[in-house]
Design a protein around this motif. Structure first.
Motif, PDB file in Angstrom:
ATOM      1  N   PRO A  57      -1.620  -4.974  25.494  1.00 54.34           N
ATOM      2  CA  PRO A  57      -1.778  -5.826  26.611  1.00 54.34           C
ATOM      3  C   PRO A  57      -2.814  -5.321  27.461  1.00 54.34           C
ATOM      4  N   SER A  58      -3.551  -6.329  28.466  1.00 53.83           N
ATOM      5  CA  SER A  58      -4.488  -5.901  29.079  1.00 53.83           C
ATOM      6  C   SER A  58      -4.686  -7.308  30.340  1.00 53.83           C
ATOM      7  N   LEU A  59      -5.185  -6.889  31.471  1.00 51.15           N
ATOM      8  CA  LEU A  59      -4.982  -8.065  32.352  1.00 51.15           C
ATOM      9  C   LEU A  59      -6.349  -8.700  32.511  1.00 51.15           C
ATOM     10  N   ASP A  60      -6.715  -9.881  32.520  1.00 46.89           N
ATOM     11  CA  ASP A  60      -7.961 -10.669  32.518  1.00 46.89           C
ATOM     12  C   ASP A  60      -8.453 -10.999  34.107  1.00 46.89           C
ATOM     13  N   GLN A  66      -3.111 -10.486  28.857  1.00 44.24           N
ATOM     14  CA  GLN A  66      -3.485 -10.836  27.375  1.00 44.24           C
ATOM     15  C   GLN A  66      -3.387  -9.973  26.412  1.00 44.24           C
ATOM     16  N   PHE A  67      -3.361 -10.266  25.289  1.00 42.50           N
ATOM     17  CA  PHE A  67      -2.999  -9.483  24.076  1.00 42.50           C
ATOM     18  C   PHE A  67      -3.955  -9.441  23.198  1.00 42.50           C
ATOM     19  N   THR A  68      -4.461  -8.191  22.522  1.00 44.80           N
ATOM     20  CA  THR A  68      -5.363  -7.974  21.593  1.00 44.80           C
ATOM     21  C   THR A  68      -4.692  -7.285  20.470  1.00 44.80           C
ATOM     22  N   GLN A  69      -5.107  -7.593  19.416  1.00 52.89           N
ATOM     23  CA  GLN A  69      -4.567  -6.558  18.207  1.00 52.89           C
ATOM     24  C   GLN A  69      -5.521  -5.344  18.219  1.00 52.89           C
ATOM     25  N   PHE A  70      -4.634  -4.320  18.134  1.00 56.16           N
ATOM     26  CA  PHE A  70      -5.396  -2.931  18.248  1.00 56.16           C
ATOM     27  C   PHE A  70      -4.807  -2.207  16.965  1.00 56.16           C
ATOM     28  N   ALA A  71      -5.686  -1.972  15.905  1.00 58.23           N
ATOM     29  CA  ALA A  71      -5.316  -1.100  14.508  1.00 58.23           C
ATOM     30  C   ALA A  71      -5.093   0.203  15.157  1.00 58.23           C
ATOM     31  N   LEU A  72      -3.982   0.690  14.503  1.00 52.58           N
ATOM     32  CA  LEU A  72      -3.253   2.071  14.306  1.00 52.58           C
ATOM     33  C   LEU A  72      -3.749   2.616  13.348  1.00 52.58           C
ATOM     34  N   LYS A  73      -4.761   3.591  13.312  1.00 54.50           N
ATOM     35  CA  LYS A  73      -5.351   4.227  12.335  1.00 54.50           C
ATOM     36  C   LYS A  73      -5.388   5.801  12.324  1.00 54.50           C
ATOM     37  N   THR A  74      -5.193   6.391  13.699  1.00 57.91           N
ATOM     38  CA  THR A  74      -4.909   7.695  13.669  1.00 57.91           C
ATOM     39  C   THR A  74      -3.998   8.249  14.742  1.00 57.91           C
ATOM     40  N   TRP A  82       1.002   4.560  23.587  1.00 57.75           N
ATOM     41  CA  TRP A  82       1.764   5.284  24.488  1.00 57.75           C
ATOM     42  C   TRP A  82       1.420   5.304  25.824  1.00 57.75           C
ATOM     43  N   SER A  83       0.045   5.482  26.011  1.00 56.29           N
ATOM     44  CA  SER A  83      -0.499   5.392  27.117  1.00 56.29           C
ATOM     45  C   SER A  83      -0.628   4.127  27.855  1.00 56.29           C
ATOM     46  N   THR A  84      -0.953   2.775  27.169  1.00 58.87           N
ATOM     47  CA  THR A  84      -0.789   1.436  27.435  1.00 58.87           C
ATOM     48  C   THR A  84       0.477   1.004  27.670  1.00 58.87           C
ATOM     49  N   PHE A  85       1.374   1.304  26.807  1.00 53.75           N
ATOM     50  CA  PHE A  85       2.929   1.181  27.024  1.00 53.75           C
ATOM     51  C   PHE A  85       3.546   1.673  28.327  1.00 53.75           C
ATOM     52  N   ARG A  86       3.134   2.797  28.551  1.00 52.49           N
ATOM     53  CA  ARG A  86       3.689   3.440  30.029  1.00 52.49           C
ATOM     54  C   ARG A  86       3.088   2.919  31.221  1.00 52.49           C
ATOM     55  N   ARG A  87       1.804   2.269  31.008  1.00 54.52           N
ATOM     56  CA  ARG A  87       1.184   1.566  32.110  1.00 54.52           C
ATOM     57  C   ARG A  87       1.745   0.002  32.475  1.00 54.52           C
ATOM     58  N   TYR A  88       1.981  -0.624  31.391  1.00 50.41           N
ATOM     59  CA  TYR A  88       2.678  -1.916  31.492  1.00 50.41           C
ATOM     60  C   TYR A  88       3.887  -2.016  31.621  1.00 50.41           C
ATOM     61  N   SER A  89       4.782  -1.287  30.764  1.00 53.22           N
ATOM     62  CA  SER A  89       5.990  -1.573  30.631  1.00 53.22           C
ATOM     63  C   SER A  89       6.799  -0.259  29.822  1.00 53.22           C
ATOM     64  N   THR A  90       7.542   0.395  30.678  1.00 55.79           N
ATOM     65  CA  THR A  90       8.382   1.319  30.047  1.00 55.79           C
ATOM     66  C   THR A  90       9.843   1.152  29.489  1.00 55.79           C
ATOM     67  N   LYS A  91      10.248   0.029  29.899  1.00 53.54           N
ATOM     68  CA  LYS A  91      11.590  -0.391  29.650  1.00 53.54           C
ATOM     69  C   LYS A  91      11.658  -1.423  28.587  1.00 53.54           C
ATOM     70  N   GLY A  92      10.472  -2.235  28.224  1.00 51.30           N
ATOM     71  CA  GLY A  92      10.382  -3.165  27.356  1.00 51.30           C
ATOM     72  C   GLY A  92      10.261  -2.938  25.828  1.00 51.30           C
ATOM     73  N   ARG A  93      10.023  -3.725  24.767  1.00 47.97           N
ATOM     74  CA  ARG A  93       9.988  -3.328  23.539  1.00 47.97           C
ATOM     75  C   ARG A  93       8.547  -3.221  23.259  1.00 47.97           C
ATOM     76  N   ILE A  94       8.278  -2.355  22.158  1.00 46.72           N
ATOM     77  CA  ILE A  94       6.859  -2.063  21.647  1.00 46.72           C
ATOM     78  C   ILE A  94       6.789  -3.121  20.310  1.00 46.72           C
ATOM     79  N   GLU A  95       5.751  -3.950  20.231  1.00 37.66           N
ATOM     80  CA  GLU A  95       5.602  -4.853  19.200  1.00 37.66           C
ATOM     81  C   GLU A  95       4.415  -4.456  18.398  1.00 37.66           C
ATOM     82  N   VAL A  96       4.580  -4.403  17.154  1.00 36.96           N
ATOM     83  CA  VAL A  96       3.684  -3.954  16.002  1.00 36.96           C
ATOM     84  C   VAL A  96       3.581  -4.996  14.913  1.00 36.96           C
ATOM     85  N   ASN A  97       2.491  -5.210  14.310  1.00 35.59           N
ATOM     86  CA  ASN A  97       2.416  -6.299  13.017  1.00 35.59           C
ATOM     87  C   ASN A  97       1.977  -5.196  11.985  1.00 35.59           C
TER      88      ASN A  97
END
Length: 122
Positions: A57-60, A66-74, A82-97
């Motif tokens: 998630p990010s703010l326009d 807005q949501f952008t797909q971010f590949a998790l490779k490392t 985790w940094s982004t999750f803590r910044r936007y929502s610590t009680k919501g769920r994490i969604e991954v594809n």
């Protein structure tokens, strides 16, 4: 490593709905996360996770999320998650594809016709 609280995560395997739910912690390395996801698959011997993306998630300019797909490779990519999750929502769920593929051996096996028994007429 310090054990952290496992967060609820929804994973969409190849975009399928409903998502599968599981929990993982901030100190879970990417290799272990992939192993966990592979173990959750139906027929895990024939399928494996080949790509994992986080809905970042990010703010326009209009302060809309807005949501952008971010590949998790490392493991560093997980730190960004985790940094982004803590910044936007610590009680919501994490969604991954997660993109999964069947093994080449399994696909070839599926394409082969079974051999019929040969009967000798005497």
């Amino acid at each position: 490593m310090t054990q952290t609280y496992p967060h609820l995560t929804f994973v969409y395997f190849n975009g399928a709905k409903p998502p599968l739910q599981f929990r993982f912690s901030e100190d879970t390395p990417l290799a272990e996360l992939i192993t966990i996801l592979n173990s959750l698959l139906q027929y895990p011997k024939n399928r494996k996770v080949v790509k994992l993306e986080y809905r970042l998630p990010s703010l326009d300019a209009d302060i809309k999320v807005q949501f952008t797909q971010f590949a998790l490779k490392t493991d560093d990519d997980l730190k960004i998650l985790w940094s982004t999750f803590r910044r936007y929502s610590t009680k919501g769920r994490i969604e991954v594809n997660a993109k999964i593929q069947r093994s080449g051996e399994y696909v070839i096996k599926m394409l082969q016709r079974p051999q019929l028994p040969v009967y000798n007429n005497m």
